[in-house]
Design an enzyme around this catalytic site. Sequence first.
Site, PDB file in Angstrom:
ATOM      1  N   HIS A   1       0.826  -1.213   0.000  1.00 18.26           N
ATOM      2  CA  HIS A   1       0.000   0.000   0.000  1.00 18.26           C
ATOM      3  C   HIS A   1       0.857   1.258   0.000  1.00 18.26           C
ATOM      4  O   HIS A   1       0.596   2.207  -0.728  1.00 18.26           O
ATOM      5  CB  HIS A   1      -0.949   0.008   1.203  1.00 18.26           C
ATOM      6  CG  HIS A   1      -2.239  -0.677   0.927  1.00 18.26           C
ATOM      7  ND1 HIS A   1      -2.351  -2.040   0.864  1.00 18.26           N
ATOM      8  CD2 HIS A   1      -3.485  -0.185   0.649  1.00 18.26           C
ATOM      9  CE1 HIS A   1      -3.600  -2.356   0.573  1.00 18.26           C
ATOM     10  NE2 HIS A   1      -4.305  -1.254   0.434  1.00 18.26           N
TER      11      HIS A   1
ATOM     12  N   LYS B   1     -10.315  -8.053   7.245  1.00 15.84           N
ATOM     13  CA  LYS B   1     -11.023  -8.426   8.466  1.00 15.84           C
ATOM     14  C   LYS B   1     -11.029  -7.246   9.422  1.00 15.84           C
ATOM     15  O   LYS B   1     -10.085  -6.455   9.452  1.00 15.84           O
ATOM     16  CB  LYS B   1     -10.383  -9.646   9.127  1.00 15.84           C
ATOM     17  CG  LYS B   1      -8.983  -9.422   9.648  1.00 15.84           C
ATOM     18  CD  LYS B   1      -8.593 -10.456  10.684  1.00 15.84           C
ATOM     19  CE  LYS B   1      -7.098 -10.478  10.919  1.00 15.84           C
ATOM     20  NZ  LYS B   1      -6.689 -10.429  12.297  1.00 15.84           N
TER      21      LYS B   1
END
Lengths: 281, 173
Positions: free
Chosen positions: B36, B101
């Site tokens: 990222h 999650k």
Amino acid sequence: MRKLKAVKITQAIVELVKRANFSLRKDVLFALRKAYGFEKNRRAKTILKAILDNAAYAQKENLAICQDTGMPVVFVQLGQDLKISGNLKAAINSGIESGYKKYSLRNSICKDPLLRGKSGFSPCIIHMDIVSGNKITLTLLPKGFGCENKSQLKMFKPTSSLEEIKSFIIDAVKSAGADACPPYVIGVGIGGSADYASLLAKKALLKKIKLQRGLSPKGTVPGLERELLFEINNLNIGPLGLGGRATALAVNIQTYPTHIAGLPVAVNISCHALRSAEIVL
Amino acid sequence: MKRIYTPLDLNKIKSLKAGQEVFLSGTIYTARDQAHKRLVQAIKSRQTLPFELRDAVIYYCGPTQTPQGKVIGSCGPTTSSRMDAFSGFILAQGLRGMIGKGSRGLGVKEAIKKYKGIYFITYAGCGALLSKYVKSVKKVAYGDLGPEAILKLEVENFPLIVAIDVNGGSVYG
């Protein structure tokens, strides 16, 4: 004095790597099955079923229960009448390195915490304890970091109330929320010093999960574990954080004497995939 | 059960509501912390990205090594909130879906509403089971990151739950 070659330690660690990562602990499996049986929330039940199916599939296919095969933590209880020929720490790390490679686990360890760089399989963390006798006990806990990131430590006052301590532990679970793979096992360390309380909290995760039967007297460790588990399971976090009774499978507390001026309390949360394996040589 | 396919254009997902279970088939890209960081740097310095972001789906996942004879190793989701600082920026570039999650920060929820993205969760801690739904794997970029490299996964009926829908509706309140 009994002698043991370091290579035996390496072989034992390789075996522990396999057992810990592919097979869920019996007590954890049992607690998960029990949680599945008790759960009334439909979605929570479906998720618990997936968790149980995952454990069975991992074991059958020799796959890691979780892709986060953890920061390997090795607890060593070295009998003072045992002589290891060779380098004990190197032998342990060599077992971790070859075991993790052999079983295609994840190379999650950054050699430098600041520079990061290419990750590898080792080193692990070794906690060494000298005990009586001429045996060595090795325990491997591959600790996933999703839950390790939710660890907390607080230095309470010696006059702090039990209620304050309970709130701190419950708040630690609330702040972990959905993020760290509930249902959790909550390891709590009370006493010692800042570092020792943290170690106790981690060691508490190795304690076998016991079925809570009957009443435990208030103020005792089993009583506190029971009260905390009840209150945590009222938080309605549930599996995946989508609600349900099963927020925690167990609360395990370890204590140690402490200083007149303090009361350290540490919380180390484990995800539902609480994995560990032990061997005595 | 609702089935959805990549690329994930808005029409396919605008009716999905938080809490709904869906099966996803098609291409997803793994990316976690370091990937990222690099993607955002690449966008800022106007470099070509390793994959087309428009209507793409990113899976916050770093699988184990691949055991012999398997398509992929254990490959469950990692904690999404660690990617929060980057997600708004990547959604603004056209990313449509994220799989991970746990909960997201307010900033991500706002970015999802603004750019009509969607956030899914999947069975956390069930990486062995999830490997069944992965049909092929190809390394796309940042191989030096090891388990954090960007992988292109072809998945079939990958089980998901909508956690934050295009209107910002969330299972986490």
